[in-house]
Each structure stands twice: as structure tokens, then as C-alpha cells.
Design a protein around this motif. Sequence first.
Motif, PDB file in Angstrom:
ATOM      1  N   THR A  60       0.827  -0.725  -0.013  1.00 24.70           N
ATOM      2  CA  THR A  60      -0.280  -0.009   0.055  1.00 24.70           C
ATOM      3  C   THR A  60       0.693   1.557   0.194  1.00 24.70           C
ATOM      4  O   THR A  60       2.166   0.994   0.275  1.00 24.70           O
ATOM      5  CB  THR A  60      -0.919  -0.175   1.350  1.00 24.70           C
ATOM      6  OG1 THR A  60      -0.069   0.309   1.925  1.00 24.70           O
ATOM      7  CG2 THR A  60      -1.832  -1.054   1.324  1.00 24.70           C
ATOM      8  N   LEU A  61       0.322   2.094  -0.116  1.00 28.22           N
ATOM      9  CA  LEU A  61       0.607   4.110  -0.080  1.00 28.22           C
ATOM     10  C   LEU A  61       0.820   3.813   1.720  1.00 28.22           C
ATOM     11  O   LEU A  61       0.337   2.894   2.226  1.00 28.22           O
ATOM     12  CB  LEU A  61      -0.370   4.537  -0.782  1.00 28.22           C
ATOM     13  CG  LEU A  61      -0.146   4.658  -2.179  1.00 28.22           C
ATOM     14  CD1 LEU A  61      -0.400   5.830  -3.100  1.00 28.22           C
ATOM     15  CD2 LEU A  61       1.620   4.287  -3.007  1.00 28.22           C
TER      16      LEU A  61
ATOM     17  N   THR B 357      -7.713   2.896  -4.898  1.00 28.30           N
ATOM     18  CA  THR B 357      -6.876   4.170  -4.619  1.00 28.30           C
ATOM     19  C   THR B 357      -7.418   3.743  -2.879  1.00 28.30           C
ATOM     20  O   THR B 357      -6.409   3.886  -2.118  1.00 28.30           O
ATOM     21  CB  THR B 357      -7.661   5.402  -4.583  1.00 28.30           C
ATOM     22  OG1 THR B 357      -7.302   5.128  -6.064  1.00 28.30           O
ATOM     23  CG2 THR B 357      -7.498   6.703  -3.842  1.00 28.30           C
ATOM     24  N   LYS B 359      -7.534   0.837  -1.208  1.00 32.75           N
ATOM     25  CA  LYS B 359      -7.434  -0.374  -0.710  1.00 32.75           C
ATOM     26  C   LYS B 359      -5.862  -0.088  -0.509  1.00 32.75           C
ATOM     27  O   LYS B 359      -5.531  -0.669   0.043  1.00 32.75           O
ATOM     28  CB  LYS B 359      -6.918  -1.317  -1.883  1.00 32.75           C
ATOM     29  CG  LYS B 359      -6.407  -2.307  -2.096  1.00 32.75           C
ATOM     30  CD  LYS B 359      -6.537  -3.837  -3.115  1.00 32.75           C
ATOM     31  CE  LYS B 359      -6.657  -5.137  -2.903  1.00 32.75           C
ATOM     32  NZ  LYS B 359      -7.098  -5.511  -4.173  1.00 32.75           N
ATOM     33  N   ILE B 360      -4.773   1.220  -1.509  1.00 34.96           N
ATOM     34  CA  ILE B 360      -4.191   1.961  -1.287  1.00 34.96           C
ATOM     35  C   ILE B 360      -3.742   2.534  -0.208  1.00 34.96           C
ATOM     36  O   ILE B 360      -2.708   3.201   0.274  1.00 34.96           O
ATOM     37  CB  ILE B 360      -2.735   1.677  -2.192  1.00 34.96           C
ATOM     38  CG1 ILE B 360      -3.128   2.563  -3.122  1.00 34.96           C
ATOM     39  CG2 ILE B 360      -2.634   0.131  -3.406  1.00 34.96           C
ATOM     40  CD1 ILE B 360      -2.545   3.192  -3.867  1.00 34.96           C
ATOM     41  N   THR B 361      -4.599   3.163  -0.086  1.00 34.18           N
ATOM     42  CA  THR B 361      -4.634   4.134   0.789  1.00 34.18           C
ATOM     43  C   THR B 361      -5.479   4.363   2.106  1.00 34.18           C
ATOM     44  O   THR B 361      -4.729   5.553   3.185  1.00 34.18           O
ATOM     45  CB  THR B 361      -4.357   5.979  -0.175  1.00 34.18           C
ATOM     46  OG1 THR B 361      -5.838   5.835   0.117  1.00 34.18           O
ATOM     47  CG2 THR B 361      -3.681   6.325  -0.905  1.00 34.18           C
ATOM     48  N   ALA B 362      -6.407   3.961   2.219  1.00 35.53           N
ATOM     49  CA  ALA B 362      -6.916   3.993   3.358  1.00 35.53           C
ATOM     50  C   ALA B 362      -6.206   3.554   4.783  1.00 35.53           C
ATOM     51  O   ALA B 362      -5.729   2.680   4.410  1.00 35.53           O
ATOM     52  CB  ALA B 362      -8.444   3.525   3.777  1.00 35.53           C
ATOM     53  N   GLN B 368      -9.768  -0.509   3.378  1.00 39.68           N
ATOM     54  CA  GLN B 368      -8.274  -1.500   1.721  1.00 39.68           C
ATOM     55  C   GLN B 368      -8.886  -2.446   1.569  1.00 39.68           C
ATOM     56  O   GLN B 368      -9.169  -2.481   0.111  1.00 39.68           O
ATOM     57  CB  GLN B 368      -7.123  -1.488   2.695  1.00 39.68           C
ATOM     58  CG  GLN B 368      -6.350  -0.664   3.041  1.00 39.68           C
ATOM     59  CD  GLN B 368      -5.010  -1.095   4.278  1.00 39.68           C
ATOM     60  OE1 GLN B 368      -4.977  -2.319   4.300  1.00 39.68           O
ATOM     61  NE2 GLN B 368      -4.018  -0.182   4.495  1.00 39.68           N
TER      62      GLN B 368
END
Lengths: 597, 387
Positions: A60-61, B357, B359-362, B368
Motif C-alpha cells: 500500500t501507499l 485508491t 485499497k492502497i490509501t485507507a 482497504q
Amino acid sequence: MANKLTLQIDGIDVTVPEDTTILAAARKANIHIPSLCYHEDLCVAGNCRVCVVEVSGSKTLVASCAMPASEGMQVFTNTGKVRLARKHIVELLLSEHNADCTKCYKNGNCELQFLASEMLTGDHLFLDLVPGKKYTIDRFNSAIIKDDSRCIRCQRCVRTCEELQSVSALDVAYKGDKMKISTFFENPLFEVVCTNCGQCVNRCPTGALIEKNYVDPVWEAIYDKTKHVVVQTAPAVRIALGEALGLPPGKIVTGKMVAALKRLGFDSVLDTDFTADLTIIEEGHELLSRLKRVLVDKDTTVALPMTTSCSPGWIKFIEHTFPELLPNLSSCKSPQQMFGALTKTYYAQKRGVDPKNIISVSVMPCTAKKFEADRPEMRSSGYKDVDYVLTTRELAIMIKQAGLDFQSLPNESFDSIMGSSTGAAVIFGTTGGVMEAALRTAYEIVTGREVPFEKLNITPVRGTEGEVREATIKIEKTKPEWKFLEGVELKCVVANGLAHAKRVMQNVKDGTANYHFIEIMACPGGCLGGGGQPIPTNPEIRAKRKSAIYEEDMGMPIRKSHENPEVAEIYKDFLGEPLGHKSHELLHTHYTPRKRY
Amino acid sequence: MAELVQRVDLIFGEYSDEKYKVLEESLKRSNEDIIKDILDSGLRGRGGAGFPTAIKWKYTAEQPVKEKYVVCNADEGEPGTFKDREILSRVPRKVFSGMAICAKVIGAKKGFMYLRGEYRFMLPDLLKELDEFHAYAKKLKLDFTIEIRMGSGAYICGEESALFESMEGKRGEPRNKPPYPTVAGYLSKPTVINNVETFVNVVMICRIGPVQYRKLGTHDSRGSKVFSVSGDTPKPGIYELELGMPLIRFVEEFGDGDTKAVQVGGASGFCVPMKKFKDTIIGFEGVPTGGSMMIFNSSRSMYNVLHNYLDFFEEESCGQCTPCRVGCQQLKKGIQAVKRGDKPVVYLDQLMKLSETMKITAKCGLGQSVANSFSSIVNNFKEEMIY
């Protein structure tokens, strides 16, 4: 010394101490990562997610404000993935936000707006959710407007209210799509423990928390030829106003500010510093009188330690939190309210103006002053003592509206009467200033000599942000009438920010502290960090404002309140003596015990 | 029952003749031995995320801090999951034993069970069982007590860091990670937090040994799993099955002959359509699950299924982070708009990007994982989204 580590951000090696976040490391390397919920004064929340970056090895970011850097970490701040995610996030925030910018008080000074323009939003990527929401606007209070339709739920205000101020008037309510920032039982702000300090306003990135502005009524008063409009300006305004008008922090603009106010059309441009000096005389005598009654008369009804009463946020706080300690508060009104009461009495008499035609305006670094001016007890002149309170920010708006080129204005001087001041009054604007000013005067009253500090700078009581400062001043070789103070070690405490104030007062309540005199300012750093000051605020900006205040003090020809010639004059012509009958009528007040809920 | 799937009787089975026998024996063993057994068993967390249990315990044990905690996550809130309820009502002793073994290994004196608010009805029985446990612990000279804390119904409090916040009396919101619970969990002290079923698995590993345990399951998914089977099935209920089976076998066993999709892992899991039954493994190498298996037949509208999940997420998001709070609303309103024809079909692509988004930023697993059901349903049943 913390261990160092090196990480790579966008291919650049950055060496930082352990426990540095990616965001801080990037800023050190001059790499800009946008952020919203992050604020230097507050704990990390990591909830807006605008500051996400890509880190090698992570699926993830990561939120750069919350993620500590580690050795060898590879960070990418500007990949396609990051850019799209950020744009999505800002678009999501906008979809829930009443983005009617032209009707917003923060138009042009809004962090969300800056981000939106940076991200080139405007494609309407997502649906507009605002019409389906029932947002409330709380404008029932004298000082602060809370507009939920502008709120992006970053919780800066919640953290401010709890961490810096330990007030917790604002908190998160509900969850999911209904999550919002609210108050106890969703009551309006005027019905809860809110102190109106405005620290949340200073940190709100959007227009969700703003001051109630009085720009238009003040203009109307100015335009009204039958009105005599008097303006007073607080010490901390002159060292911060420039920031809202394009100057760097820490610039002293006293002369230009006066010039601007005259050009705006105020009939008389006067100085709150004058009543700051008067406060010192009254409060200094009150302290000495309390000490005498305790030490000599053995009067057990007198409350010690005595605490200052200039900060209206602090007053409301103690009324709610320690109502049993209200007798410890000095009965002196704040300089603003002393000024207001004198404007419509002493000033009116001297200038031959009918007080009913006087409009008294103040410019304050403070939002709580708006509430203070509206208190029912603040009408001792027979009229509302202070009609309108403007913040530093509102004055800047008026200057812009009037088309003045602030930076090219000449330096002008305050009008008289009630326009002269001293260095002691100027330092009211910083934490420790009232204490220092009071000591400069009280010590001299008692001993007949100046305080034994080089250049009158009583550095031990100069407060620091984020700490409670304690100091002891030994009184020696008193004048005969103050013999009872010979050898007394005066214990002084200085606190700024209500969280620290709470700790000090808890000690007083528990009886674990034997102080004599306590100075409390509701805001971090004192009035210079007040809720009405230019936005943004951070420790660096406040430090610059602080040095400017001490610089202004050093530059004043007179630096002790009791040497202010107009102060001597007002006692001779009008008030009689400190703590006298007239003083009590006009310059002193009482307080209201309030509940927590 | 036909022999289509391997039934197992580990979790609910009788595990010793004497009460707390496994615990008593485990207490005599070294911590290293126990951790090694769990490591060798290949046990991964049964809550859904599948973190190796031995590693979690080892990290926590290594923390040079005196005060540590064991927490049993019994906030079973994933839609379609009801296996912890069964475990806690049938074999609570195994759960307490597992927690006690963990306490010994990491050096904790205090344990908590965070029980789902809706399971309050189980509290009297659990407390009775707990009294017995405490009596045995005393007898075994084990300095460890367990307290049961009730949740209040928020799904998010099943997320471990939100659970700690809730236990600390705060609003249940996930924390930033790192630090992880192994370093700073409950009261910011090192904490092992495991699912109910994980603790039971530990007890069974201690009982039968890792070699025997490893015989169950596949390379990445060792052991058995308790499944909550619901939906269009003639035999809904709780089943303990071997991990790593192909989904097709599961459907043959539990389906009603008209199965068009299976939602594996609840609302936060994946929707597998019929055409992928054959190639889908239930386990960490395929589609993992905390236990929920929802079976849908051809009478079901997958649009309604998805809408229902999004309703759930929209309400159960804690509301703290932007992608989850606003994203859930957008996904729901978005599919409505497409269905109504207010938005073109390509808007679904926009929503897919948004779910990516999320999924990768929560901030936490909730936000996610919304993308899991969203993208798997939209991708596989696009026509149902539109018409």
C-alpha cells in the motif's frame, strides 16, 4: 544525541535522526509533500491521507506524516500511483465539502483550496454528496462560527481543543458517512465548555471554524457621521498584522498600523497598551493588598495565589473548570474592557463627546475578546463598553478593502489621550509579559528601586511555549511601609496554553503549590499566538513574533507602567487612586461560576 | 455427509480427559519450544489476515517491557461469520487455555477477551467458565487472569488497534501503524492479539504436535478452519474443514445445485463467480477467509448484494480517514447512479479506480478491503450492475 539514518527520497539521500517521519525528512530535503490533517503543533493523526507516498516493498501507499523513516528506505513522492491517489483523495474531500468558495470567509486562505488548485481538480471525478447531507451551521455564539458543510473532518480542531487546551469542547461524533465534529450533546458552542480561544480557528484548514466577523458593522459606524468611532489596538496585533498583509513574520508594524487605522476613518486611534499599563497599576496594588491582608492582617478570607485575568479564554476556562478558584482571580478587567469603560467615561468627558455617540472598537489577537465584550457585566460605563471586537485578521481585511498599500504607509503615532504606552505594556502580548511588567512596577513600589535585573529584563519569568515557568523573586530592603514583605520570596508561575494552566490550577486546588502570583494566558505563547492572529501559525512563526515583542519593548523610551505619563494623569484627573472607588466601578469586575456540562 | 470435503474435528473435538490438561503440560515446557512448535505447525491467524502466529508471539516475547497483555479478539462482526460464537459456547476452555499459553510465552499477567456487543447473551456462561479457569490457574500457580470486555456493536472495533482504543475507553478508531501491537498495543504495551480460533489452534498444536497438525491443509494454509456457511444452501451452519480445498468441492458439497457465486470472507472478502470455482483455492494461496462463506444462487441480484455490502461499509467505516469515509459513499451512490442511468457505464471504471485508491490509501484493513468485494462483484457481474 539520537542515532542518524539515511533514506532515499526521489533518489536523493537524506540523513535524519531516528524517529523522523518521511514527511519531516522530505521537508528537510526541500521536497514538498502536500498534507492536510498534519499540523506541527499537534499529534499525528494520519487521517486525511493526502500525504501518501510510495515506499519500496510496501503493497500500500503510506501516510508520510505518520510513517517513521528507516535506514535504506526508498520513498517516491511523485509517481503516477501517488498522484492519482492524492487527486482522488482531494476530489473525495471536495465531494463532501460545500465548495462554494466565493461565499466562504476563508476564500483565498484555505488549505483545501490550495490543494485543489495544485491537483487541478475540476473534472468532477465523483458525485457531489453535499445536497444529500444535512449540515448544521452554528452561528449562535459571539466569537466563533462552526460550519459543518465546510468541514473535512481532519480533526485538527479536536486535537487542538484536547491537546493544547485540555478543553475538549469539540470531539468526533457518529461514524461512517455521518461522522462529524461536534460538541457535547450537539449543543451550540455557547452552551458548552468552549472558551472561545479560537485556537481551532487558527488551525482549521478550511472555513469550517471561523471567527464571527464584524467588518461591516465597523464600516457602517465609520461612515456614520453622527458617531465618534474610537479604536484601540492590543499589543500583539502590531507584531503580527504584517503577516496578513504580505510581510514576513516578526515584523513590527506599529506605525503603519496606526497610519492605516487613521486612513480607514477612525476618529481616534488609541492604544490598549495604555490600559495594559493601568492594569499593572491596579493588579500590582491588588496583589500587594492581598499579600498585606494575608501576611499582616492574617485575613483568611483573602485568596492567594492571585492569578491574572487579562485573558478571556482563561476566564471562561476557570469559570467552567475551577469555579471554586474564582476568588483567586484578580478582579481587574482585561485591558480591552478597562479601555472600553474609560472610553465612554473619561475619554468622553475629556474630549467633550456624548458617550452615546461613541462607538468603541478594539483590534485584538483574540476571538475570546468578542465573547468578553458581550458579557453582561461589561457595561459599567452605562453603555456596552466595547461595541465591536475585530481580530488581527479582520483588520487586515479592512485594510485590503480600503485599497491601502500597507507596506508603503508611513509610520504614524497614536492619538492622545489614552494613546501612550510603555514597554511593560507591549510585553503583555507574550507569555510572561504581564508577570514581568507587574514585577517591574510592584518591586519598585515596595523597595523604591528598579528590579535587580539587567536592563529591566526579568528573564526568569519569560515564559516558554509548552512549559510552565516558575521563578522566585526575593524582595529586599523594602520601604518602611512595606516592611512586612522584607525578605519575602515572591513565588511566581507563568503558564501559557490551557492544558498547562489546568495543571497549575490543579496544583493550587490540591494545595500542593505555594505560589503567590500566577500569570495565565489561554493561548500557546500568549496573545502573540492568539486565536485572532494571522493564519498559519506554528512554533517558528510564534518565536518570531515573540522576539519582535521584546524588540519593541527594548525600543520604548519608557519601560515601566507606573511611568506612563497618561496613567499618572488619569489617576490625578479622574480615578483618584489605585483600587479606589472609581477604579472599582470601572476597572474591576466579577466572575460567573459555570458548569462543565 | 458425502466425502467431497475433508471434515475435521480439531477445534470442537474432545481434547483431553482432564480439564486444562494441555495447559498444565504446556506450562512445563520452555517458551522457545512452544514458539518453535507453533512456527513448525505453519499456523496463521484465523481472523482473516493470516499473520503467522508464532512470529507475532516471538516479537512480543522479545520486547524488553515488563507489562504485556494477551487479547482475544472475539468481536466477530464480519457479515456472514458466526463461528467464534460457536467456539466460545462449545469450547471456551480451549480459548482460555490458548490465551494462558500465550501469556506464559510472552510474559503477560493479564488477558482480555473483547466480546462482540451482540454476544452479551453468552456472558454469564463465559464468566462461569472463567471462574473455573481462574481456579485452575491458581492451582497451576499461573499468575494470569482474564477479563471480558464488551464491545458496543461497532464493526471497526474488530480492527485490532481500534479494539485497543475501545478497550482504553476511547472512540474506536484505528491507529497509525507502526507501531504494531507487538510493540505498542493495549495501553501502548506489547500485546498479542489473536482471533478466538487462533488460540484454539495453538492449544491443539500443543496437544497433537506440529507434525500431526501439518498433515492438514496445504503448503501455505496449514490446519483446519471453522467455516460459517450461509446463503443459498440446504445446510447452513458451522463446519470445520481442512484448509486449501478448491472452491468447486465446497460448492458441490454445500451448494443447492444453482450456485452462481460464493462470497468468500464476508463483505470484506472476494466474490468468486461460477466460472472460477474450479481454479479457486480456499486458503492463503487463493482466497483467504475468516470463515464466512456466503452462497448465492441464480435468483440473487449481485447488484443488491453489492449494494448491501456498501450500505454496511458506509455505516461501519469509523469515518476517520478520507478514502474510506467518502469512498464508501461514492461507491454506493456511484453504482446507484449507473443503475439509474444518471451516469454512463464507463463510470464503473472510474469507481474501480477509486476502489483501487481505497485499497492502497485507507488507514486500516476495513477501508482497504472494500475494494475486494467491490471489484470482484463489478468485474464479474458487470451486466447486473447496469441492467
